[in-house]
Structures are given as C-alpha cells and as structure tokens.
Design a protein around this motif. Sequence first.
Motif, PDB file in Angstrom:
ATOM      1  N   SER A 272      39.017  30.879  36.269  1.00  0.00           N
ATOM      2  CA  SER A 272      37.560  30.209  36.418  1.00  0.00           C
ATOM      3  C   SER A 272      36.702  30.155  35.241  1.00  0.00           C
ATOM      4  N   TYR A 319      37.127  29.087  40.217  1.00  0.00           N
ATOM      5  CA  TYR A 319      35.266  28.749  40.426  1.00  0.00           C
ATOM      6  C   TYR A 319      34.817  28.346  38.942  1.00  0.00           C
ATOM      7  N   THR A 337      39.695  30.377  44.668  1.00  0.00           N
ATOM      8  CA  THR A 337      38.215  30.373  44.679  1.00  0.00           C
ATOM      9  C   THR A 337      37.845  29.062  44.003  1.00  0.00           C
ATOM     10  N   GLY A 338      36.453  28.531  44.607  1.00  0.00           N
ATOM     11  CA  GLY A 338      35.986  27.754  43.955  1.00  0.00           C
ATOM     12  C   GLY A 338      34.504  27.143  44.684  1.00  0.00           C
ATOM     13  N   ASP A 339      34.028  25.923  44.567  1.00  0.00           N
ATOM     14  CA  ASP A 339      32.989  25.459  45.283  1.00  0.00           C
ATOM     15  C   ASP A 339      33.136  24.344  46.323  1.00  0.00           C
ATOM     16  N   ALA A 348      35.411  33.397  46.741  1.00  0.00           N
ATOM     17  CA  ALA A 348      35.013  33.707  45.460  1.00  0.00           C
ATOM     18  C   ALA A 348      33.823  34.871  45.460  1.00  0.00           C
ATOM     19  N   VAL A 362      27.700  32.190  43.344  1.00  0.00           N
ATOM     20  CA  VAL A 362      28.477  32.127  44.425  1.00  0.00           C
ATOM     21  C   VAL A 362      27.291  32.179  45.476  1.00  0.00           C
TER      22      VAL A 362
END
Length: 709
Positions: A272, A319, A337-339, A348, A362
């Motif tokens: 990330s 992320y 994990t990410g958006d 996340a 987050v």
Amino acid sequence: MSSEVFSLYDSTPDSLLNICMDYIVANLNIITKLDPTSRWRKLKDDIILPAELCEKFLQTYQKKNRVNDNIANLFRDRSRTRLDRVKLRNSRITDEGLRCFVEHKPYQVELVQCEYLSQASLDLINSNSDNLVCLKFGPLTYVVSQDEAMFRQRRYIIDAPKLRRLTIQCRGMSIFPLLLLKPLHHLTHLDLSEYTSAGSSWALHELKNLRSLVLHSVLWSKEIIEWIASMRTLRHLDISQSNERHGKYFSPNDVLSKLVTSLPNLESLDISGTNLAGTGCAVPALAEGTSEGSENHVRCDIPGLVSRVNRPLEFLGLYGTHHGACKRHDIPAKVITGDANEEQILTAGVAYMERPAMLTRVLNDLYYMFRSTERYNAYVGRALCVVLEAMEQHVSEKHIQISGSATLFYIVKGKEKPRIGIKLKRRIITALLDGMDAHLGDDTMMRNGCLTLCQFKIPTDVLFEYERVVQILLTGVADVNQEGFVQRIAIYLLNSLACQVDGKQKRFLGNHGAIGKMLNLIADRLERHVCDDVLEVAWSTMWNVTDETPQNCQRFLENRGMEFFLACLKSFPDKEELLRNMMGLLGNVAEVAELRPKLMDKLFLSVFYDLLDSSSDGIEVSYNAAGVLAHMASDGPDVWTVDEPARDAVLQRIASAVERWDRRAERNINYRSFEPILSLLHAHHTPQCQHWAVWALANLTTLTNTAAW
C-alpha cells in the motif's frame, strides 16, 4: 446469521463476570484499601486473584481510566496476584509501576502510549524476560535509547532468549546494528514500522527464522530489498507506506517481481502507498503447466505478481497504491485492501487499525460510503466494528475521532437503527463521549458527537453515562460568544436530559452550573436584543431542571433569575413560547414554600396578576400564572404582605380565569407527580386554590394530555 449481524442486534445482558468487574472498577474499595503509611492502594488481606481475573481487571479498568502506579501497586504481591499478559495503553505508569507488572515474568508485554516510561523500563523487562515470547513497544513509548555506544558495549538491546514476536513502533528511530543479534535468534515476527533504515539494515542479517516482517513506512533502499529477498522463510511481508511520496521505487515491476519470486512461502504481501503495482498495463502470463510456445495465457494487471497468477496470495495490501492498483480486474490475491469497493475498505480498516495516518483515510472512505447511499445495510455490523475499535484505540487522534463520529452518525440514523442492540448502543455512546471529552475545544468533533447523540432516545439511552453527557454538553454551551450550531444543539440536548429524569439527576445538573450557564445565555440575548430558539430553550431547560427540585429553584433566584424574567417580559412581550417557558419555571419556584416569600413582591405579583387574563399560547400562560398565585395564596392571608394587588382581587381573578378555561383543552405538559397540585387541595381556607387544583387534575386526566410519568 453472521457474527457481525448477530452482534449488531444482540440485546442479551452482559456476563456476570463483566458486570462484577465493571462494578469493582467503579468501586475499588471493595477489594482494595489505602495503606495509611505509604498512601498506596493495595489489595485487602483476604483477596487472592488468579491470572484470568488480574488481566480482566486491567482490561476493564483501562476502558474508563488511565493506569497509574497506584493501580500497579495492587500487583506488587505476587503471592496473591498473577499476570501472564501485561497490556497497557495510554497509561500514566512510571518505571517503578512497571516493575510491579514485569516481575510476574509474563510471556506477553505490550506498552502503547506509555509516555512516562524511561529507558530504565527496558532493563526491567530484560531482567524479567525468562518467559517473554511477545514484546511490543507502541507509539509514544520511549524505552529504547538512541545511545548506540552503550548497546555496542553490552552487545544487546533486548535480552529475551525465548522471544518470538517483537514490535517496536517509534517514528524516526534508527535500527541499531546490534539490535537483533544473539538473544533474538528465535524471532519469527518482527515489526519495525516507521524506523529509519539508513546504514543499519545489516543488523538484521542474523535473523534466519522470520515468518513475518513489517517495515511499514521504512524508507526503502537496495540493501533492504536484497536482504528481504534472502529471507526465504517469510510468509508475510509489509513494505507499505503511509506517505505515498516515499513509496516510489525505481523499476517497481522488477523490484516486486524479485521479491515475490525470491520468497516461495509468501502468503501475505502489503505494498500500500507504493508504486510497486506498476502502471496498470496488463501483462500476459503463462498458465500453470504450459510451455513457452503455448498460446494458453492468462492475464495479470500487476506485472510484478505475474508469477503468482496460478497461486494467488491470501492477502494483498493495495490501499493508496499509485495508479489505482486496487481498482484493476486481474489481481492474483484472494483478499485485497483498497478503496475500490466496500469490501476492500472494510478489510483495510481491520488491517490498518494500528496505523493512525492510514486509518484516518479508511474512516473517511467509510464516511463517504455511508453518506452517499443507504444500500450498505449489509455492511453495518462490520463497519461499526471498525469505526468503534478505531475510536476506542485512538482517542487522542482528533482526525480519527472526527471521521469516526461522522460515520457513526450516518450508520445510526439508517434503516438498521431500530435493531441495534443495547450493548452495541452503549458502546457507540461511550465511544462518542470519549472522543468529545478528549477534544472539547474542537467544533467539528462536538458537532458530530451532538448530532449522533440526537439519534438516540434522550434521556433513556444515555442514562448509564448521564453525568458525563451533562458535563460535556455544559462545556458546549458555556461560551456565550460561540453562537453557533454546537451551542444550539447542545442546549437542545441538555433540555431533553433535564426532562423525565429524577431529582438526583436534576440536582446534578444544578450542581454543575446548569442554571448559571442558562442565565448567561439569556443575559447575552438580552444585551443584543435577540429572541431566538436558544433563548427559549434556555428557559425551557431551567423549567425542567427546577421541577420539584428546591435547590435549583433557589439557585435561579440567587442568580438574579427574576431580574432576567422581567427583562425578557419587557423586551419580548409577544413571544408566546418564551412566556410559556418562563411562567412554567416560576410555577416550579412557587411550589417551594421556603422560596415563596421572595416572590412576595409588588412588581412580581402585579405581573402575575396581569398575566391571569393572558390568552398567550392558549391557556398555558394564564394557567401557570394562576398556579403561581394559588401557591402563594395557599400560605394564608397573614403572609400576603403587599397591598397591591390585593389578595382578594387576585383570588377573584384566579376563579374567573379557571371558569374561563376549556377543561377538555389538549395540552402538552409533563408532571413528574401530582404532589404539588394535590397539596393545594388542603388549602381549605382558600377555595380558589382548591378550585385551580381540581381543574388541573380534571384536565390532566382528560383526553390525551401528557400527565405524570
């Protein structure tokens, strides 16, 4: 039903252990006493606590208080207490207090935000490390000296031969060349987040058994990459960055490919905040079991992970990666994990719970997710777990509290609100109050907290934290110059908290300055000749606070309350709601026999006398004026010490007013009891007092009026 959903709707009572421990923490004298000589708190002579209860006590105590040396002293006697795990967060403990804990020779020690500890604590831990398997120094815990020469001389920093897990999170500290030599050969998990790596990574070369390595926000170098690539036992690798400017690698595709192909056991990888995922151009890869000449290719949108297409990673942190890697389609990982979507954001939140900078981002993502649409009901349980844990663990981090409280607002006002169980509801309220308490001077935090509290049933849902809610809200209305949303919503909440509670809670409001603060707000409005909702609610709050509470009625008079009453009457004669609230309050004052002589004033009585004929707000103003005068007249003719208005004239006008009112009129009025009205029925010497009381009882027991509760 999933565990998240079950916890969301769970209204089962707490376990007996939790209830007992909460009670003990709130009443320490049950199991402890103060030593008359040393003034230290110690266990009573007949108390013996096993490890399970000692650790449960510490856990429960830290939910409400900060551990200090006085609490640590309870564990000095190792024949009657036992600790296998010592977990302290945001404590005031010093080196001497820590001694009481570590001399139990625990196998796990976690010290986070323990800013009063010094380098002497490290020596205490080293000398009691016989059983130590897990050691963590979190942020703001400064126990590792920067004196490299000292450690070179004794040839170790941490001397714990059985240690397997080590976490040292100290921003900007160097990794000393001798940090991880002989004493730590059994180490399998190492977290050196935010360390300065320059020139010292060779100190890590002795570690041959690492399975997990976390170098979050450690500036990369070719030397570090080479060393990581040599750690063939690694299963989890985290080289993420919280600041994306520091996550730029030269030849990122080659670096990532080298790491992944060199670590055959790798299951979990976090990159990330870096550019290691490349620019997003899909790269063809051979499917497993095919030759170079075959056309059977698969696709991978992260070039450095081509080798894992047929053996996807269990976890991949993307992320905040450059070029939006988390939004790509062909990613060889099972959990990401990410958006890009709600699943990635919630993952996340769990993964970065110990990283305030990333966690703030987050929580912002969660906020926009729940604000923008109501389609996320399936994620409410998981989202609440993330937000609440974040707020509970990072009370001092203002931005986490602001983002978390904003997200809570949209969650608790949503469709799932009626089904939230009592335990979770209390946890939400406590988290909000903790955040507001820690950031009283921040308008945004106070606004978010107040707005979210408004989504609950007031005062019912907050009675378990009543006193703290009152103190926080009184702070919100204290500054008369802060004429804004926070002041307005805080006074509305205070008014609700003063209604439908018993005398003890009304006295608490009075004891903590509620009357004085309301009168300050009123004085400010009078000076500026402004009649707004704050002015009206300030009088309403005092009306509720004085209900059958003589101490608060006396405070009203002692703080020039009658002077403010006359001034408001003169400045705003046509404001019906204001007049109703003021007369309701004076009705409460008149019910207190000891205070009635202070109302026996020509000017006051003339005002009440004139208001008997008022039609303002239906019959409410006339009704309350008659109530005030009826109580004053109930003391008999001997105590009526003014000539004008004459007592007989007042009584005649009371009777006329009562006859004029519609007994079946619907009214919105609360009575805690009928006691003040019933007391007038004994005024046989003055039938007009009885007349008013009988009419009041008849009206209050007719139709749908809100009567005693």
